[in-house]
Design a protein around this motif. Structure first.
Motif, mmCIF file in Angstrom:
data_model
loop_
_atom_site.group_PDB
_atom_site.id
_atom_site.type_symbol
_atom_site.label_atom_id
_atom_site.label_comp_id
_atom_site.label_asym_id
_atom_site.label_seq_id
_atom_site.Cartn_x
_atom_site.Cartn_y
_atom_site.Cartn_z
ATOM 1 N N GLU A 1 -21.485 -83.930 -15.193
ATOM 2 C CA GLU A 1 -22.822 -84.144 -15.040
ATOM 3 C C GLU A 1 -23.069 -85.199 -16.256
ATOM 4 O OE1 GLU A 1 -27.348 -82.886 -14.679
ATOM 5 O OE2 GLU A 1 -25.108 -81.931 -13.944
ATOM 6 N N ILE A 2 -22.706 -86.284 -16.645
ATOM 7 C CA ILE A 2 -22.924 -86.924 -17.476
ATOM 8 C C ILE A 2 -24.597 -87.779 -17.153
ATOM 9 C CG2 ILE A 2 -21.855 -89.069 -18.546
ATOM 10 C CD1 ILE A 2 -20.158 -87.513 -18.242
ATOM 11 N N THR A 3 -25.537 -87.609 -18.348
ATOM 12 C CA THR A 3 -27.018 -88.012 -18.197
ATOM 13 C C THR A 3 -27.174 -89.324 -19.509
ATOM 14 O OG1 THR A 3 -27.357 -85.448 -17.976
ATOM 15 C CG2 THR A 3 -29.403 -86.792 -18.712
ATOM 16 N N LEU A 4 -27.401 -90.372 -18.873
ATOM 17 C CA LEU A 4 -28.203 -91.890 -20.031
ATOM 18 C C LEU A 4 -29.365 -90.674 -20.874
ATOM 19 C CD1 LEU A 4 -27.408 -93.947 -21.105
ATOM 20 C CD2 LEU A 4 -29.030 -94.480 -19.681
ATOM 21 N N ILE A 5 -29.596 -91.032 -22.167
ATOM 22 C CA ILE A 5 -30.911 -91.002 -23.241
ATOM 23 C C ILE A 5 -31.332 -91.513 -23.153
ATOM 24 C CG2 ILE A 5 -29.379 -88.081 -23.458
ATOM 25 C CD1 ILE A 5 -29.154 -89.356 -25.975
ATOM 26 N N ASP A 6 -32.322 -91.490 -24.139
ATOM 27 C CA ASP A 6 -33.411 -92.224 -24.084
ATOM 28 C C ASP A 6 -32.803 -93.239 -26.137
ATOM 29 O OD1 ASP A 6 -35.027 -92.910 -22.152
ATOM 30 O OD2 ASP A 6 -36.177 -91.315 -22.838
ATOM 31 N N GLY A 7 -32.278 -92.193 -26.730
ATOM 32 C CA GLY A 7 -31.758 -92.456 -28.045
ATOM 33 C C GLY A 7 -31.229 -93.712 -28.344
ATOM 34 N N GLN A 8 -31.746 -94.636 -29.419
ATOM 35 C CA GLN A 8 -31.162 -95.880 -29.648
ATOM 36 C C GLN A 8 -30.630 -95.834 -30.969
ATOM 37 O OE1 GLN A 8 -33.907 -98.617 -29.278
ATOM 38 N NE2 GLN A 8 -32.779 -100.495 -29.496
ATOM 39 N N LEU A 9 -29.152 -96.452 -30.949
ATOM 40 C CA LEU A 9 -28.284 -96.563 -31.678
ATOM 41 C C LEU A 9 -28.289 -98.271 -32.771
ATOM 42 C CD1 LEU A 9 -25.648 -94.556 -31.060
ATOM 43 C CD2 LEU A 9 -26.750 -93.181 -33.054
ATOM 44 N N LYS A 10 -27.914 -98.014 -34.205
ATOM 45 C CA LYS A 10 -28.442 -99.790 -34.908
ATOM 46 C C LYS A 10 -26.825 -100.188 -35.510
ATOM 47 C CE LYS A 10 -30.390 -101.518 -39.535
ATOM 48 N NZ LYS A 10 -31.078 -101.860 -39.433
ATOM 49 N N ARG A 11 -26.570 -101.685 -34.759
ATOM 50 C CA ARG A 11 -25.515 -101.574 -35.127
ATOM 51 C C ARG A 11 -25.118 -102.784 -36.734
ATOM 52 N NH1 ARG A 11 -22.423 -107.134 -33.584
ATOM 53 N NH2 ARG A 11 -24.683 -107.871 -33.538
ATOM 54 N N PRO A 12 -24.720 -102.344 -37.034
ATOM 55 C CA PRO A 12 -24.964 -102.824 -38.621
ATOM 56 C C PRO A 12 -24.727 -104.139 -38.119
ATOM 57 C CG PRO A 12 -23.611 -100.618 -39.110
ATOM 58 C CD PRO A 12 -23.350 -101.031 -37.188
ATOM 59 N N THR A 13 -25.184 -105.363 -39.241
ATOM 60 C CA THR A 13 -25.046 -107.247 -38.574
ATOM 61 C C THR A 13 -24.082 -107.802 -39.654
ATOM 62 O OG1 THR A 13 -27.341 -107.312 -38.174
ATOM 63 C CG2 THR A 13 -26.211 -109.214 -39.540
ATOM 64 N N PRO A 14 -23.343 -107.935 -39.333
ATOM 65 C CA PRO A 14 -21.441 -108.247 -39.485
ATOM 66 C C PRO A 14 -22.150 -109.291 -40.727
ATOM 67 C CG PRO A 14 -21.774 -107.939 -37.668
ATOM 68 C CD PRO A 14 -22.656 -107.909 -37.812
ATOM 69 N N ILE A 15 -21.302 -109.539 -41.790
ATOM 70 C CA ILE A 15 -21.008 -110.261 -42.605
ATOM 71 C C ILE A 15 -21.815 -112.157 -42.154
ATOM 72 C CG2 ILE A 15 -20.259 -112.277 -44.247
ATOM 73 C CD1 ILE A 15 -19.568 -109.199 -46.262
ATOM 74 N N SER A 16 -20.482 -111.850 -41.018
ATOM 75 C CA SER A 16 -20.177 -113.489 -40.259
ATOM 76 C C SER A 16 -21.428 -113.905 -39.889
ATOM 77 C CB SER A 16 -18.955 -112.944 -39.411
ATOM 78 O OG SER A 16 -19.241 -112.124 -38.593
ATOM 79 N N GLU A 17 -22.557 -112.964 -38.968
ATOM 80 C CA GLU A 17 -23.814 -113.337 -38.437
ATOM 81 C C GLU A 17 -25.047 -113.117 -39.230
ATOM 82 O OE1 GLU A 17 -24.248 -110.358 -35.515
ATOM 83 O OE2 GLU A 17 -22.255 -109.962 -34.602
#
Length: 374
Positions: free
Chosen positions: A159-175
């Motif tokens: 059983e797989i459950t989607l949770i509400d937590g959110q993770l932050k993607r570090p912004t690459p230098i190129s972006e």
């Protein structure tokens, strides 16, 4: 030439603050492995293969220049630094972080330390569901089938459950930046850093063409006579180079990095020119400055005078060997005044006096992370 690869990693944790564990792992992967392009949603699953707390699992897409053998060791170091403890007991165990390489481009690797694609990924929903979310059309190199189709064929009944937590993607230098300008005194390491950043992040370099200036050797022999023609020729050349190169963005490069900025001309002119000459020079400079593209990030490398003289001696340019510490201090004061008065630039000052970022990877990584997190 470095080869950039795309790797997909699986991250899991079932101890302590699970969201924090995942975010810490993401941050270290960004710092040490390469730019993170995608992060899946977070999925909760029961412990797999043993009795334990529920796991939080994600998959991430990472671009890296690391070779496979280096990559696996770097990931193991990250696990260790985040406090993962391994025991000699057989079977699966609780863990605060677990990082697995799932795919590495379309490579197939069978070695003592690494198997790619991961040998058990197709049997695990907690891997395939987040992977299919961020890479549905990616082809499994052995199955020759899209990941989304491989997921449909997965017979794992967990059983797989989607949770509400959110993770932050570090912004690459190129972006984050389109144009980075690096400045500093003579011998501070501007060109070396510009080339290293260009090599790692696929940036277009704009390097100062000082070697082609016929007045430069003459200036160090007779400063009073050749100061004005030298500074005017530098100003014209810098203006033309920056105007041309910044206007012609290379579609195959991520951003632009230069080892000087046009304000360098004004700083050196303040040091070398007589008052009347400088006033005339300033009029020309102000006209040109209005037309120059401003950098998204202006980096000033501070190097103490003693180290500057050592670097100048090491690089062995004949016409620089007569440079005195008093001249370098005047230039530094010129930069200092500029930094204190110019408020429109996004300015990052890095003291590299005790660093050797050319030969010491840790020093170089320190600078890169200062740029990333500025």
């Amino acid at each position: 030439m470095k080869i950039q690869r795309i790797t997909y990693l699986s991250l899991g944790t079932n101890q302590e603050n699970k969201l924090e564990n995942l975010q810490n792992a993401i941050n270290l992967i960004d710092d040490r492995i390469g730019g993170i392009q995608k992060i899946s949603s977070i999925y909760k699953t029961q412990s797999w293969g043993f009795e334990g707390e529920d796991f939080y699992n994600i998959c991430i897409k990472v671009s890296t220049y690391q070779q496979p053998e280096i990559l696996i060791n770097s990931l193991l170091d990250i696990e260790n630094d985040l406090g993962r403890l391994r025991s000699n007991e057989e079977g699966y165990q609780n863990r605060n972080i677990d990082i697995d390489i799932l795919l590495l481009d379309d490579e197939i690797i069978f070695s003592k330390t690494l198997i790619v694609p991961h040998s058990k990924m197709l049997q695990r929903k907690f891997v395939m569901i987040p992977l299919a979310e961020i890479a549905p059309t990616t082809i499994h190199p052995i199955e020759k089938t899209q990941i989304s189709v491989c997921l449909l064929n997965c017979d794992d009944s967990s059983e797989i459950t989607l949770i509400d937590g959110q993770l932050k993607r570090p912004t690459p230098i190129s972006e984050k930046y389109n144009y980075i300008a690096i400045e500093g005194n003579i011998g501070a390491g501007k060109t070396s850093l510009a080339k290293m950043l260009s090599d790692e992040f696929n940036a277009k370099t704009v390097l100062e063409r000082f070697a082609d200036n016929p007045f430069l050797p003459k200036f160090y022999e007779d400063k009073e006579r050749y100061a004005f023609p030298l500074e005017m020729s530098f100003l014209a050349d810098r203006y033309q180079q920056l105007t041309d190169d910044l206007a012609q963005f290379d579609l195959f490069k991520n951003f632009i990095v230069s080892d000087y900025y046009i304000f360098k001309s004004l700083i050196f002119a303040q040091v070398t020119l007589q008052k009347e000459e400088y006033l005339l020079y300033r009029k020309m400079f102000d006209l040109m400055y209005k037309e120059i593209t401003k950098p998204d990030l202006y980096i000033y490398l501070f190097q103490n005078t003693e180290r500057l003289l050592e670097n100048i001696q090491k690089r062995g340019r004949d016409y620089e060997q007569s440079i005195q510490s008093s001249y370098l201090k005047k230039i530094h004061n010129g930069y200092k005044n500029f930094i204190n008065t110019e408020k429109s630039l996004n300015l990052l000052i890095i003291d590299v006096s005790e660093m050797d970022f050319v030969n010491n990877p840790k020093d170089y990584k320190y600078i890169v992370n200062k740029i990333k997190h500025f």
